[in-house]
Design an enzyme around this catalytic site. Structure first.
Site, short mmCIF file in Angstrom:
data_model
loop_
_atom_site.label_atom_id
_atom_site.label_comp_id
_atom_site.label_asym_id
_atom_site.label_seq_id
_atom_site.Cartn_x
_atom_site.Cartn_y
_atom_site.Cartn_z
N HIS A 54 4.55 -2.62 -9.65
CA HIS A 54 6.03 -2.63 -9.61
C HIS A 54 6.59 -4.02 -9.94
CE1 HIS A 54 6.38 1.44 -7.91
NE2 HIS A 54 5.30 1.12 -7.21
N ASN A 127 9.26 6.88 -5.22
CA ASN A 127 9.15 6.91 -6.68
C ASN A 127 10.12 7.93 -7.24
OD1 ASN A 127 7.09 4.95 -7.13
ND2 ASN A 127 5.52 6.43 -6.57
N TYR A 337 2.13 -3.22 2.06
CA TYR A 337 3.37 -3.73 1.49
C TYR A 337 3.81 -5.01 2.19
CZ TYR A 337 4.47 0.12 -1.69
OH TYR A 337 4.47 1.00 -2.73
#
Length: 484
Positions: A54, A127, A337
């Site tokens: 990303h 997404n 993350y």
């Protein structure tokens, strides 16, 4: 308005920003030129590590407005009443390519949303597809390695891409999405967004529900063919960034309607397939879409680096009334993350304006580290519990507890009645019109035909055939035709 004075980092005025200090006219540079050294040293350090995935993204601010009562399912304060608005920040992105990659490529799109709620920031990381390629996070590094640039050739290799998929039959459903008509969105405004994972909602009574998020674009779905995308990339590699920026600057504020699917927690155990499997969708006939509200984007960031590149989304940023589920991929991302942001931006990245809470104030005992700006005063303690009225726990759980049982170990998820890797991919294929099927097959064959190993081609064709015999036959014929 008077001209402002240019200064060094320490605030001293700069006499000359056009010429470096030298030993005489035309002589060598002087080490004492503090302004020159400071500029060059800072310039060398302007870039930070890009995201592993990303990396290429665009962002915008906006708000979320509740349109329907969902208090029977969640006690989240930002969803507590119809008409309530919460400030948001969203980051759209491609997945596989680097920061300098093109926008109009065949790739899933990230749809990461930060709600600045009065109970803290809530991050929803998803997404533009409702499913993903894998169902266990232990495979994620290998999957991404297969999709990124090859260590030897320095470019993405179809052999690597399809070899991994050949050994990962659970990817068949997502491949069918990716190579279908929605595989290349015309813009970020013209695509849906999904939470993709299964999450938990908990109401005031402590009742638990599992939910899936669906953001339906109000601009309508628009996608590009492979030929249209190639032409657009040649004209403007930043096409999606350009479109989003210009639309909001013109006052054409894009919006999405949020719907959720809601499953009472008690129904999960006996559902006909694993409801926490990220490679599968819940049929709408079983759990219909229920409207929640609308997301509107109405303000562009003033600085892309500060507000888009430094934006940090962590799916473990929950608020009371919302929590995790047993979704394995979600469980892995709860760690990965946040850890990625600590590596890229530092342990104090949550103090950056784009990441800091806005409707409340963060109060904890975190101190020190690089770029610490909130270490408290002489009266603030850095431990807990204490006798100085420091922040204390609430004893109120954010979400309902999840029951666990059994032995520790590396277990395969138990199979349900329809818990195979191909059933839903076949259903998706059979939903398509004949034209859509033709484009899907052509897109897959165009990529798969570049694979050098025949056994890899055969394994992937077998996956499509397991989803639907016609699907597999047509892909095999199309690949063979391109190789003749």
């Amino acid at each position: 308005m008077s001209q402002r004075v240019l200064t060094t980092e320490s605030g001293a005025p700069v006499a000359d920003n056009q010429n470096s200090a030298t030993a005489g006219v035309g002589g060598p540079l002087l080490l004492q030129d503090q302004h020159l050294l400071e500029k060059l040293a800072r310039f060398n350090r302007e870039r930070i590590p890009e995201r592993v995935v990303h990396a290429r993204g665009s962002g915008a601010y906006g708000y979320f407005e509740v349109t329907d009562d969902v208090t029977g399912f969640t006690k989240a304060a930002f969803l507590s009443e119809v008409g309530k608005r919460t400030e948001t920040f969203i980051r759209f992105s491609t997945v596989a390519d680097s920061l300098g990659g093109a926008d109009a490529v065949r790739d899933p799109r990230g749809f990461a949303l930060k709600f600045y709620t009065e109970e803290g920031n809530y991050d929803l990381v998803g997404n533009n597809t409702p499913v993903f390629f894998i169902k266990d996070p232990i495979k994620f590094p290998d999957f991404i390695h297969s999709q990124k640039r090859d260590p030897f050739t320095g470019k993405q290799e179809p052999d690597n891409v399809w070899d991994f998929w050949a050994h990962s039959p659970e990817s068949t459903h997502q491949i069918t999405w990716l190579f279908g008509d929605r595989g290349i969105p015309a813009s970020y405004r013209h695509m849906h967004g999904f939470g993709s994972h299964t999450y938990q909602w908990t109401n005031e009574a402590g009742e638990a529900f599992f939910v899936k998020y669906h953001f339906k674009t109000n601009q309508g779905i628009r996608s590009l063919s492979a030929e249209q995308a190639a032409e657009l990339v040649g004209k403007d590699a930043n096409s999606h960034q350009t479109d989003l920026l210009q639309a909001i600057e013109r006052g054409v504020n894009p919006s999405w309607t949020l719907y959720v699917q809601i499953m009472p927690a008690a129904e999960a155990a006996d559902y006909r397939f694993n409801p926490f499997d990220l490679t599968k969708v819940w049929p709408h006939a079983d759990y219909p879409l229920q409207r929640v509200g609308r997301l509107v984007l109405d303000r562009n960031p003033d600085n892309v680096f500060a507000e888009v590149e430094q934006a940090a989304f962590s799916p473990n940023n929950f608020v009371p009334g919302i929590g995790p589920s047993p979704d394995k991929m979600l469980q892995g991302r709860l760690f990965a993350y946040a850890d990625a942001h600590r590596y890229r931006l530092g342990v104090n990245h949550t103090l950056l304006p784009v990441n800091a809470p806005r409707a409340t104030t963060a109060q904890n005992y975190g101190r020190d580290g690089f770029m610490a700006t909130r270490n408290g005063s002489r009266h603030d303690k850095n431990y807990e519990p204490n006798s100085y009225q420091g922040p204390a726990q609430t004893d109120a759980a954010l979400s309902a507890p999840l029951a666990i049982h059994g032995w520790t170990g590396t277990h395969e998820t138990p199979a349900h009645v329809k818990d195979d890797d191909f059933f839903q991919a076949g259903e998706l294929y059979r939903l398509m019109s004949e034209d859509e099927k033709g484009r899907l097959v052509a897109n897959i064959a165009g990529s798969l035909s570049q694979v050098s190993r025949e056994d890899v081609v055969e394994k992937n064709v077998a996956h499509f055939a397991a989803a639907d015999p016609e699907y597999g036959r047509r892909v095999a014929e199309a690949v063979a035709a391109l190789r003749d």
